[in-house]
Enzyme design. Structure first.
Site, short mmCIF file in Angstrom:
data_model
loop_
_atom_site.label_atom_id
_atom_site.label_comp_id
_atom_site.label_asym_id
_atom_site.label_seq_id
_atom_site.Cartn_x
_atom_site.Cartn_y
_atom_site.Cartn_z
N SER A 147 0.81 -1.22 0.00
CA SER A 147 0.00 0.00 0.00
C SER A 147 0.85 1.28 0.00
O SER A 147 0.51 2.23 -0.71
CB SER A 147 -0.97 -0.01 1.19
N THR A 165 -5.05 -3.94 7.31
CA THR A 165 -4.85 -5.28 6.74
C THR A 165 -4.79 -6.31 7.87
O THR A 165 -5.06 -5.98 9.03
CB THR A 165 -3.59 -5.29 5.82
N LYS A 181 -8.80 -6.40 10.31
CA LYS A 181 -9.95 -5.91 9.54
C LYS A 181 -11.26 -5.98 10.34
O LYS A 181 -12.13 -5.13 10.18
CB LYS A 181 -10.09 -6.69 8.23
N ASP A 239 -12.51 -3.61 -0.83
CA ASP A 239 -12.16 -4.78 -1.66
C ASP A 239 -13.31 -5.11 -2.62
O ASP A 239 -13.08 -5.60 -3.73
CB ASP A 239 -11.90 -6.01 -0.78
N ALA A 274 -15.07 -18.82 0.95
CA ALA A 274 -16.18 -18.11 1.61
C ALA A 274 -15.67 -17.27 2.77
O ALA A 274 -16.35 -17.10 3.77
CB ALA A 274 -17.22 -19.11 2.08
N GLY A 303 -13.62 -13.51 4.18
CA GLY A 303 -13.98 -12.10 4.14
C GLY A 303 -13.94 -11.54 2.72
O GLY A 303 -14.83 -10.76 2.33
N ALA A 304 -12.94 -11.92 1.95
CA ALA A 304 -12.83 -11.40 0.58
C ALA A 304 -14.01 -11.87 -0.27
O ALA A 304 -14.59 -11.09 -1.04
CB ALA A 304 -11.51 -11.85 -0.05
N ASN A 353 -16.91 -24.01 -0.72
CA ASN A 353 -15.93 -23.77 0.34
C ASN A 353 -15.59 -25.06 1.06
O ASN A 353 -16.44 -25.94 1.22
CB ASN A 353 -16.47 -22.75 1.34
N ARG A 354 -14.29 -25.16 1.44
CA ARG A 354 -13.83 -26.36 2.17
C ARG A 354 -14.67 -26.59 3.42
O ARG A 354 -15.13 -27.69 3.68
CB ARG A 354 -12.35 -26.16 2.52
N ALA A 411 -20.00 -25.21 6.38
CA ALA A 411 -20.82 -24.37 7.27
C ALA A 411 -20.56 -22.88 6.99
O ALA A 411 -21.47 -22.06 7.11
CB ALA A 411 -20.52 -24.69 8.72
N1 LIG Z 1 -6.17 -8.93 -4.57
C1 LIG Z 1 -6.53 -8.31 -3.48
O1 LIG Z 1 -6.58 -7.08 -3.41
C2 LIG Z 1 -6.96 -9.11 -2.27
C3 LIG Z 1 -7.81 -8.54 -1.31
C4 LIG Z 1 -8.20 -9.32 -0.21
C5 LIG Z 1 -7.73 -10.61 -0.07
N2 LIG Z 1 -6.88 -11.11 -1.02
C6 LIG Z 1 -6.39 -12.49 -0.90
O2 LIG Z 1 -7.51 -13.35 -0.87
C7 LIG Z 1 -7.25 -14.52 -0.10
C8 LIG Z 1 -8.40 -14.75 0.87
O3 LIG Z 1 -8.51 -13.65 1.76
P1 LIG Z 1 -9.63 -13.64 2.91
O4 LIG Z 1 -9.45 -12.35 3.64
O5 LIG Z 1 -10.95 -13.98 2.37
O6 LIG Z 1 -9.10 -14.84 3.84
P2 LIG Z 1 -9.97 -15.75 4.83
O7 LIG Z 1 -11.14 -15.01 5.38
O8 LIG Z 1 -8.95 -16.33 5.77
O9 LIG Z 1 -10.54 -16.94 3.89
C9 LIG Z 1 -9.66 -17.87 3.32
C10 LIG Z 1 -10.45 -18.78 2.37
O10 LIG Z 1 -9.54 -19.71 1.77
C11 LIG Z 1 -9.99 -21.04 2.03
N3 LIG Z 1 -8.84 -21.96 2.18
C12 LIG Z 1 -7.67 -21.71 2.83
N4 LIG Z 1 -6.88 -22.80 2.76
C13 LIG Z 1 -7.56 -23.74 2.05
C14 LIG Z 1 -7.29 -25.09 1.64
N5 LIG Z 1 -6.12 -25.67 1.94
N6 LIG Z 1 -8.22 -25.75 0.90
C15 LIG Z 1 -9.40 -25.16 0.58
N7 LIG Z 1 -9.72 -23.89 0.95
C16 LIG Z 1 -8.82 -23.21 1.68
C17 LIG Z 1 -10.76 -20.93 3.34
O11 LIG Z 1 -11.61 -22.03 3.48
P3 LIG Z 1 -12.17 -22.47 4.96
O12 LIG Z 1 -13.36 -21.58 5.22
O13 LIG Z 1 -12.49 -23.88 4.82
O14 LIG Z 1 -11.03 -22.21 5.92
C18 LIG Z 1 -11.51 -19.62 3.09
O15 LIG Z 1 -12.61 -19.81 2.23
C19 LIG Z 1 -5.88 -14.26 0.56
O16 LIG Z 1 -4.89 -14.96 -0.18
C20 LIG Z 1 -5.70 -12.77 0.42
O17 LIG Z 1 -4.33 -12.39 0.36
C21 LIG Z 1 -6.51 -10.40 -2.13
#
Ligand SMILES: NC(=O)c1ccc[n+]([C@@H]2O[C@H](COP(=O)([O-])OP(=O)(O)OC[C@H]3O[C@@H](n4cnc5c(N)ncnc54)[C@H](OP(=O)(O)O)[C@@H]3O)[C@@H](O)[C@H]2O)c1
Length: 276
Positions: free
Chosen positions: A16, A61, A65, A101, A128, A130-131, A151-152, A155
């Site tokens: 950022s 970040t 959040k 986002d 599923a 936050g993103a 989603n893995r 729930a």
């Molecule tokens: N490009 C951008 O500007 C931007 C912005 C925000 C986020 N991101 C990226 O987006 C990704 C997700 O962010 P988030 O904030 O949503 O994270 P989060 O809330 O922690 O969610 C992570 C997601 O990934 C899944 N996951 C993680 N490991 C897995 C595995 N081994 N097998 C299957 N599913 C798996 C989780 O499933 P479960 O529910 O089963 O744990 C959950 O759905 C991150 O890599 C982040 O860096 C990018």
């Protein structure tokens, strides 16, 4: 001088400052945007004292959040949908929170695919977290017809579907390929495919030829999902556009100029990613 910055724990990885620093220079603004490493135990106090610190607001970040969402007096609809906030600013002395986002993803998609009309379209979302919540909020706002959510942890997908209503349908993770066959847009919102992490495991050949494939992971810029999609002739949209576009509203709130996401900025951040 106007001050803003990004708050996280750790924070050294954040790109950022590079993005906002580019815009401060480009628009000749007398401002500062720096990094703030704040431990979880101290973050509520940090947000409470933003003004005393001379800050017009901040980006937020991981892992703060949710704390940013809680700290605000007013939360915008995208932040409510995501249950988290990445941008804070003041209006009449009140702390406001948004999750940019959501709009960042949509604006990145529309910039990459000019003229795209999402009305009535079918979308498959992997993940599923936050993103995903923010992205679903934005896509529903753009008029998509149906969102299939894989989603893995089933729930968690069920909870997201329940929040958004009948247009969002939760499915088991193992059904992600079969269940995405009719999609016009597929979005990976999981962290799978991230440099050094586990692979996503998704056979792009199961998608329609016209399906747009988007990944919000941007390190590497070309994830295996996007590489295989491109190789099959599908349109691929990388996650860097989302990162750049999510930064726009905060900069405008703090520094008073709506900044442009330029090719020069994109190239600057790509050099930083590739040099990391
Ligand atoms: N490009 C951008 O500007 C931007 C912005 C925000 C986020 N991101 C990226 O987006 C990704 C997700 O962010 P988030 O904030 O949503 O994270 P989060 O809330 O922690 O969610 C992570 C997601 O990934 C899944 N996951 C993680 N490991 C897995 C595995 N081994 N097998 C299957 N599913 C798996 C989780 O499933 P479960 O529910 O089963 O744990 C959950 O759905 C991150 O890599 C982040 O860096 C990018």
């Amino acid at each position: 001088m106007t001050r803003a910055g990004v708050v996280g724990w750790p924070i050294s990885h954040s790109r950022s400052p590079l993005i906002h620093g580019y815009w401060l220079e480009r628009y000749g603004i007398d401002g500062v945007y720096d990094r703030h490493a704040v431990a979880p135990a101290d973050v509520a106090q940090f947000f409470r004292t933003l003004r005393e610190r001379g800050m017009a607001g901040c980006n937020v970040t991981l892992p703060h959040k949710e704390a940013a969402f809680t700290a605000a007096v007013e939360t915008k609809p995208a932040a409510k949908a995501a249950g988290s906030a990445n941008t804070l600013w003041f209006e009449d002395g009140r702390l406001i929170a948004d999750n940019t986002d959501a709009a960042g993803f949509l604006n990145s998609l529309l910039a990459a695919v000019p003229g795209l009309d999402l009305a009535g379209k079918t979308v498959a979302i992997l993940g599923a977290g936050g993103a995903a919540r923010g992205i679903i909020f934005a896509l529903l706002g753009a008029g998509v017809g149906t969102v299939h959510l894989f989603n893995r942890t089933r729930a968690r997908a069920d909870a997201v579907a329940a929040y958004f209503g009948a247009k969002v349908q939760a499915h088991d993770w193992d059904n992600r390929e079969a269940g995405s066959r009719g999609a016009d847009l597929l979005v990976n919102t999981t962290s799978l495919g991230l440099h050094g992490g586990a692979p996503l495991g998704f056979d792009v050949a199961s998608l329609k030829a016209a399906c747009i494939v988007a990944d919000i992971v941007y390190v590497p810029l070309e994830t295996p999902l996007l590489a295989t999609a491109r190789a099959l002739g599908l349109r691929a949209v990388d996650g860097l556009g989302m990162l750049l576009h999510q930064a726009v509203p905060g900069f405008e709130k703090w520094f008073g100029v709506r900044p442009e996401v330029t090719e020069e900025l994109r190239a600057l951040v790509i050099r930083n990613i590739e040099g990391a």
